[in-house]
Design a protein around this motif. Structure first.
Motif, PDB file in Angstrom:
ATOM      1  N   UNK A 128      13.506   7.639  18.483  1.00 18.43           N
ATOM      2  CA  UNK A 128      12.658   7.548  19.663  1.00 18.43           C
ATOM      3  C   UNK A 128      12.508   8.906  20.345  1.00 18.43           C
ATOM      4  N   UNK A 129      13.577   9.713  20.293  1.00 11.35           N
ATOM      5  CA  UNK A 129      13.559  11.001  20.977  1.00 11.35           C
ATOM      6  C   UNK A 129      12.865  12.083  20.130  1.00 11.35           C
ATOM      7  N   UNK A 130      13.304  12.225  18.884  1.00 13.18           N
ATOM      8  CA  UNK A 130      12.814  13.314  18.033  1.00 13.18           C
ATOM      9  C   UNK A 130      11.573  12.909  17.253  1.00 13.18           C
ATOM     10  N   UNK A 131      11.539  11.636  16.870  1.00 11.84           N
ATOM     11  CA  UNK A 131      10.438  11.164  16.038  1.00 11.84           C
ATOM     12  C   UNK A 131       9.438  10.346  16.834  1.00 11.84           C
ATOM     13  N   UNK A 132       8.920   9.349  16.177  1.00 12.43           N
ATOM     14  CA  UNK A 132       7.830   8.570  16.765  1.00 12.43           C
ATOM     15  C   UNK A 132       8.199   7.088  16.784  1.00 12.43           C
ATOM     16  N   UNK A 133       7.948   6.466  17.917  1.00 14.02           N
ATOM     17  CA  UNK A 133       8.089   5.023  18.010  1.00 14.02           C
ATOM     18  C   UNK A 133       6.870   4.420  17.299  1.00 14.02           C
ATOM     19  N   UNK A 134       7.118   3.729  16.184  1.00 10.19           N
ATOM     20  CA  UNK A 134       6.003   3.268  15.350  1.00 10.19           C
ATOM     21  C   UNK A 134       5.015   2.360  16.087  1.00 10.19           C
ATOM     22  N   UNK A 135       5.483   1.710  17.157  1.00 12.15           N
ATOM     23  CA  UNK A 135       4.591   0.767  17.835  1.00 12.15           C
ATOM     24  C   UNK A 135       3.772   1.455  18.933  1.00 12.15           C
ATOM     25  N   UNK A 136       3.913   2.785  19.014  1.00 16.89           N
ATOM     26  CA  UNK A 136       3.199   3.558  20.033  1.00 16.89           C
ATOM     27  C   UNK A 136       1.680   3.507  19.803  1.00 16.89           C
ATOM     28  N   UNK A 210      -8.656   1.934   5.155  1.00 17.00           N
ATOM     29  CA  UNK A 210      -7.478   1.226   5.669  1.00 17.00           C
ATOM     30  C   UNK A 210      -7.901   0.040   6.523  1.00 17.00           C
ATOM     31  N   UNK A 211      -7.297  -1.116   6.262  1.00 18.13           N
ATOM     32  CA  UNK A 211      -7.671  -2.315   7.003  1.00 18.13           C
ATOM     33  C   UNK A 211      -6.579  -2.706   7.986  1.00 18.13           C
ATOM     34  N   UNK A 212      -5.656  -1.784   8.254  1.00 12.08           N
ATOM     35  CA  UNK A 212      -4.623  -1.974   9.267  1.00 12.08           C
ATOM     36  C   UNK A 212      -3.810  -3.257   9.039  1.00 12.08           C
ATOM     37  N   UNK A 213      -3.406  -3.481   7.793  1.00 14.94           N
ATOM     38  CA  UNK A 213      -2.588  -4.677   7.527  1.00 14.94           C
ATOM     39  C   UNK A 213      -1.119  -4.376   7.799  1.00 14.94           C
ATOM     40  N   UNK A 214      -0.763  -3.093   7.778  1.00 18.31           N
ATOM     41  CA  UNK A 214       0.613  -2.718   8.098  1.00 18.31           C
ATOM     42  C   UNK A 214       1.604  -2.868   6.953  1.00 18.31           C
ATOM     43  N   UNK A 215       1.107  -3.172   5.741  1.00 13.41           N
ATOM     44  CA  UNK A 215       2.030  -3.350   4.612  1.00 13.41           C
ATOM     45  C   UNK A 215       2.743  -2.048   4.255  1.00 13.41           C
ATOM     46  N   UNK A 216       2.033  -0.916   4.387  1.00 15.37           N
ATOM     47  CA  UNK A 216       2.631   0.374   4.034  1.00 15.37           C
ATOM     48  C   UNK A 216       3.861   0.642   4.903  1.00 15.37           C
ATOM     49  N   UNK A 217       3.691   0.365   6.185  1.00 17.63           N
ATOM     50  CA  UNK A 217       4.795   0.629   7.094  1.00 17.63           C
ATOM     51  C   UNK A 217       5.944  -0.351   6.856  1.00 17.63           C
ATOM     52  N   UNK A 218       5.591  -1.595   6.533  1.00 15.24           N
ATOM     53  CA  UNK A 218       6.618  -2.586   6.188  1.00 15.24           C
ATOM     54  C   UNK A 218       7.402  -2.133   4.967  1.00 15.24           C
ATOM     55  N   UNK A 219       6.678  -1.529   4.008  1.00 17.21           N
ATOM     56  CA  UNK A 219       7.305  -1.161   2.739  1.00 17.21           C
ATOM     57  C   UNK A 219       8.092   0.137   2.850  1.00 17.21           C
ATOM     58  N   UNK A 221      10.688   2.743   3.248  1.00 17.21           N
ATOM     59  CA  UNK A 221      12.137   2.627   3.444  1.00 17.21           C
ATOM     60  C   UNK A 221      12.655   3.510   4.575  1.00 17.21           C
ATOM     61  N   UNK A 222      11.852   4.500   5.004  1.00 15.15           N
ATOM     62  CA  UNK A 222      12.346   5.409   6.043  1.00 15.15           C
ATOM     63  C   UNK A 222      11.519   5.324   7.330  1.00 15.15           C
ATOM     64  N   UNK A 223      10.757   4.230   7.463  1.00 12.19           N
ATOM     65  CA  UNK A 223      10.054   3.962   8.729  1.00 12.19           C
ATOM     66  C   UNK A 223       9.105   5.052   9.205  1.00 12.19           C
ATOM     67  N   UNK A 224       8.395   5.683   8.310  1.00 12.26           N
ATOM     68  CA  UNK A 224       7.378   6.654   8.739  1.00 12.26           C
ATOM     69  C   UNK A 224       6.234   5.864   9.391  1.00 12.26           C
ATOM     70  N   UNK A 225       5.771   6.290  10.574  1.00  8.16           N
ATOM     71  CA  UNK A 225       4.732   5.510  11.266  1.00  8.16           C
ATOM     72  C   UNK A 225       3.358   5.655  10.626  1.00  8.16           C
ATOM     73  N   UNK A 226       3.245   5.160   9.399  1.00  9.34           N
ATOM     74  CA  UNK A 226       2.006   5.307   8.639  1.00  9.34           C
ATOM     75  C   UNK A 226       0.855   4.559   9.283  1.00  9.34           C
ATOM     76  N   UNK A 227       1.184   3.408   9.844  1.00  6.02           N
ATOM     77  CA  UNK A 227       0.122   2.594  10.427  1.00  6.02           C
ATOM     78  C   UNK A 227      -0.531   3.334  11.595  1.00  6.02           C
ATOM     79  N   UNK A 228       0.307   4.015  12.367  1.00  6.28           N
ATOM     80  CA  UNK A 228      -0.205   4.789  13.504  1.00  6.28           C
ATOM     81  C   UNK A 228      -1.140   5.885  13.010  1.00  6.28           C
TER      82      UNK A 228
END
Lengths: 272, 81
Positions: A128-136, A210-219, A221-228
């Motif tokens: 949250x501090x150094x990286x990105x909150x994926x739901x931002x 991209x159809x914003x399904x969020x599967x990439x972010x679900x998949x 393993x290191x929680x990169x905020x791809x959907x964002x």
């Protein structure tokens, strides 16, 4: 659930579809499964859960080999958008796949959604501090100054294991030759992959796709905020070209080539 | 180009990408654009992505851990992964 199983039985019986791609409960796990007329009794194990796989991608793969089949899939709104994108890019013919829709979006009547990606996860303090909150929201990300934005993305991208999970799960990633595996574009043999090139290449390819399904972010393993990232990409596409991905069978602006391309106005040209 | 500039901005790389159409007859425009852009890039400093200048993950300055988490847990937070 029995109602849904009945519907699928009817679809198969009447020949509306030849195959139905859904999820089968196997030892407590919902796994993607193709139900057909020869295994109707297995329909009792047809299940709906939070589990999501790109069924439309699996369907498109089957149709590439046997185009005469009609395929039904268990799907949600994102699957419908994915089918539109696949049709736009001529991976399927519209009408080859039929969606049996299940609810996904939360509503006043339905606070809990089936869709796993709609429930924001909780992240550790470092991320949250150094990286990105994926739901931002993208607008929040834009409020950071340039250096902070750059550092935050770099922190996220450097975690990449180059597992290709985001690409492999993506319902609209269908290219036979992938730029991400092209040695001239992305250096091979190292982890993390070239930062931020690897992710920016994928981001550019998600424009109008991209159809914003969020599967990439679900998949991931290191929680990169791809959907964002891809959400921003499609916001840009919408702002510049007025194109909303997956909502129609219209060609996306970035796959239109040449002066004579239909649908491209002077304002589009100025934007490019 | 507009698209790429917006994307670069989102990841914090703005100002480093520019496209201009210049005819072979427009020598003065060419000089003006190149001088302008060179100056702009010089002001931005070396690319943060130049080989060796990217900050490795281990060197990132991590925020202090919250008290409750510092004592226990699996320790993964300490290494920043």
């Amino acid at each position: 659930m029995p109602e849904m199983q009945e519907t699928v039985r009817e679809w198969l019986d009447t020949g509306k579809v030849d195959l139905f791609l859904g999820y089968k409960q196997v030892e407590g796990h919902p796994l993607p499964y193709a139900f057909n007329r020869d295994n109707l009794e297995e329909l009792q194990d047809l299940t709906v859960s939070e589990a999501r796989y790109p069924l439309e991608k699996l369907g498109a793969g089957i149709l590439a080999v046997q185009p005469e089949l009609k395929i039904g899939i268990l799907g949600r709104d994102c699957n419908r958008r994915a089918l539109n994108v696949l049709a736009v890019h001529q991976q399927i013919t519209p009408g080859q796949m039929e969606i049996l829709e299940v609810k996904c979006c939360p509503s006043p009547l339905r606070k809990h959604a089936d869709c796993s990606s709609l429930e924001p996860r909780t992240y550790g303090s470092v991320k949250l501090e150094v990286g990105i909150d994926n739901s931002m929201p993208t607008a929040r990300m834009e409020q950071f100054d340039q250096q902070t934005r750059f550092d935050k993305w770099l922190y996220e991208f450097q975690k990449c294991l180059k597992c290709y999970g985001c690409r492999d799960i993506c319902p609209v990633c269908f290219c036979k030759e992938c730029s991400l595996e092209h040695a001239d574009l992305v250096e091979t043999g190292g982890v993390p992959p070239e930062v931020p090139l690897f992710h920016l290449i994928r981001a550019v390819h998600m424009a109008g796709r991209c159809i914003d399904c969020g599967l990439c972010e679900d998949a991931c393993p290191v929680d990169i905020p791809l959907r964002l990232l891809y959400r921003k990409v499609n916001e840009i596409v919408k702002d510049l070209f007025g194109y909303e991905t997956g909502l129609s069978l219209e060609q996306p602006p970035l796959s239109i080539l040449g002066e004579g391309a239909s649908g491209v106005t002077d304002s589009h040209r100025a934007a490019v | 180009m507009g698209f790429l500039q917006e994307l670069f901005k989102f990841v914090g790389l703005e100002g480093r990408l520019r496209l201009e159409w210049i005819s072979s007859a427009e020598a003065t425009k060419f000089v003006k654009v190149v001088t302008e852009f060179t100056e702009q890039i010089r002001n931005l400093g070396p690319s943060p992505l130049a080989k060796g200048s990217a900050q490795p993950l281990e060197d990132l300055e991590l925020p202090p851990l919250p008290q409750a988490a510092a004592g226990g847990g699996c320790g993964c937070a300490q290494t920043g992964t």
